[in-house]
Enzyme design. Structure first.
Site, PDB file in Angstrom:
ATOM      1  N   LEU A 152       0.790  -1.230   0.000  1.00 57.50           N
ATOM      2  CA  LEU A 152       0.000   0.000   0.000  1.00 57.50           C
ATOM      3  C   LEU A 152       0.822   1.279   0.000  1.00 57.50           C
ATOM      4  O   LEU A 152       0.320   2.324  -0.426  1.00 57.50           O
ATOM      5  CB  LEU A 152      -0.965   0.004   1.194  1.00 57.50           C
ATOM      6  N   ASN A 211       9.828  -8.476 -13.268  1.00 56.78           N
ATOM      7  CA  ASN A 211      10.820  -9.541 -13.400  1.00 56.78           C
ATOM      8  C   ASN A 211      11.225  -9.723 -14.866  1.00 56.78           C
ATOM      9  O   ASN A 211      10.444  -9.460 -15.779  1.00 56.78           O
ATOM     10  CB  ASN A 211      10.286 -10.859 -12.821  1.00 56.78           C
ATOM     11  N   CYS A 246      11.110  -6.425  -6.644  1.00 54.19           N
ATOM     12  CA  CYS A 246      10.734  -5.671  -5.453  1.00 54.19           C
ATOM     13  C   CYS A 246      10.975  -6.454  -4.172  1.00 54.19           C
ATOM     14  O   CYS A 246      10.963  -5.907  -3.091  1.00 54.19           O
ATOM     15  CB  CYS A 246       9.248  -5.302  -5.508  1.00 54.19           C
ATOM     16  N   CYS A 258      13.006 -10.097 -34.348  1.00 57.97           N
ATOM     17  CA  CYS A 258      12.692  -8.803 -34.958  1.00 57.97           C
ATOM     18  C   CYS A 258      13.714  -8.374 -36.005  1.00 57.97           C
ATOM     19  O   CYS A 258      13.778  -7.198 -36.364  1.00 57.97           O
ATOM     20  CB  CYS A 258      12.583  -7.728 -33.879  1.00 57.97           C
ATOM     21  N   CYS A 306      19.440 -14.906   8.842  1.00 53.88           N
ATOM     22  CA  CYS A 306      19.306 -13.848   7.839  1.00 53.88           C
ATOM     23  C   CYS A 306      17.827 -13.696   7.521  1.00 53.88           C
ATOM     24  O   CYS A 306      16.976 -14.207   8.250  1.00 53.88           O
ATOM     25  CB  CYS A 306      20.131 -14.171   6.590  1.00 53.88           C
TER      26      CYS A 306
END
Length: 429
Positions: A120, A180, A211, A270, A387
């Site tokens: 949020l 990603n 993120c 391409c 960790c």
């Protein structure tokens, strides 16, 4: 008498002719008004607005219409365009909101995730009321709330090579707001195959991919720029960032521009003689390709570097903690993670500084061993390493054992497992 009668006759004839002409004029005026009304209605409908709502639409988009570079024609094109936003997260939130507010005719939103509380602060399209619900449902509700005149389509899926072609073909412009690399490569190939313009953006830390491991500053400038580019492409105004990449540094507010080399003539997707087919697209392994390209995993994987006897579960460590047995807990997360939350009496030695801080750890374990030895006869001080997720701690344990710290153990799963299995009040971030 006859002359008088003749004069009256001519006067009456002229009066009748005038009356007839006035009647014809009224009929012509009526037809003119009708035709003018029909013309206005036709012009309003070509804008994409229902005639009854035209006044409201003109009022809503008046600031657009006043721009000579955009004007009525730009708004008409936007209202007749369809744009797909892939991802309703930090980037997709401002993209979808601005496109809806600006009056895109048809807005599609793709996302297969649910709204979480930690979204949020940066994913501004979502609210607390939608936590735990699909992101597309939340995003669509926000877009409809800001502009009820547009069409919003929800795609509650994760776009992949099996469904991307079917979804992308329904829209004019595609905005890649994913986080990603595999998805980015896939979206690029898909848009080439479908001949669709692609607006791609990325943000990490304080600059403008993932993120989960890297922090993201809440204010999403890149998403706003993506929305602007999508509008420029949809309305054919301005100069889109074709062949260029815009870079933004939030700390310095520096904006740079980098030229992008054109397509390789030999590219199978391409190039001059493309050989990449839709079937190839559906069979291509983008996850493996992205890993081989970057030289590292694009998602957080659980490592398994240690033997079982070098690891303890979070529950086992909790029992040790409750027993009061002397030991040293080394938290190898970065210092700013340690400041968010930690376990009492642990010491923070970031993995990046571990080798430099080995003398400090030796002194700490020696002092604790001497203190505990006087009370319990224990001749050494066990060291436990934690960790965030249980990966860095394994690397740290290897370094410690290679440097003579023999009584060391890794706490499996790190603080994420600790929060899930032992202490639900420990904040996940």
């Amino acid at each position: 008498m006859e002359g008088g009668d003749g004069g009256r006759g001519r006067t009456e004839a002229i009066a009748r002719e005038l009356e007839r002409l006035r009647a014809e004029r009224e009929e012509l005026d009526s037809r003119i008004r009708l035709l003018e009304s029909q013309l206005r209605r036709a012009e309003e409908e070509t804008m994409g607005f229902p005639a009854a709502a035209a006044a409201d639409m003109i009022s809503r988009y008046s600031r657009h219409l006043l721009l000579p570079e955009f004007g009525l024609e730009g708004q008409r094109k936007l209202s007749q365009s369809s744009i797909l936003v892939v991802g309703a997260g930090g980037l997709g939130s401002p993209v979808a909101l601005y496109l809806a507010a600006c009056g895109v005719g048809c807005l599609g939103i793709v996302d297969g995730n649910q709204v979480e509380l930690h979204n949020l602060h940066r994913q501004i399209i979502h609210t607390e009321a939608f936590v735990g619900q699909p992101k597309v449902k939340s995003a669509a509700a926000a877009c409809r709330a800001i502009n009820s005149s547009i069409k919003v389509f929800e795609h509650p899926i994760t776009l992949n090579r099996g469904n991307a072609l079917d979804v992308v073909q329904q829209y004019d412009v595609i905005v890649d707001a994913t986080d990603n690399l595999p998805s980015r490569y896939m979206m690029s190939d898909c848009c080439v195959l479908m001949n669709k313009p692609l607006i791609s953006g990325a943000a990490v830390g304080l600059e403008g991919q993932s993120c989960t491991d890297n922090g993201i500053l809440g204010i999403r400038v890149i998403g706003c720029l993506q929305a602007l580019e999508a509008i420029k492409v949809a309305t054919s105004i301005g100069e889109p960032l074709c062949g260029r990449m815009l870079l933004f540094d939030a700390l310095s507010s520096h904006i740079g521009m980098v030229k992008i080399h054109g397509s390789s003539p030999t590219c199978k997707v391409c190039g001059e003689n493309p050989a990449f087919t839709m079937q190839d697209f559906m069979e291509f392994d983008y996850d493996s390709f992205a890993q081989s390209t970057t030289g590292k995993n694009t998602t957080t994987l659980s490592l398994n570097l240690l033997p079982e006897n070098a690891r303890v579960s979070c529950r086992d460590y909790k029992r040790l903690l409750d027993s009061g047995k002397p030991h040293l807990l080394v938290d190898v997360r970065p210092s700013h993670h340690f400041q968010i939350a930690s376990i009492a009496h642990s010491i923070n030695v970031p993995l990046s500084l571990l080798e430099e801080k080995l003398p400090l750890l030796r002194d700490a374990t020696k002092e604790m061993a001497e203190t505990s030895g006087k009370n319990s006869g224990q001749q050494h001080c066990p060291v436990y390493v934690m960790c965030r997720r249980g990966n860095d701690s394994q690397v740290a344990l290897q370094i410690l054992r290679e440097n003579g710290f023999l009584y060391t153990s890794d706490v499996t799963g790190g603080f994420e497992s600790w929060a899930k299995e032992v202490d639900p009040s420990f904040p996940l971030y």
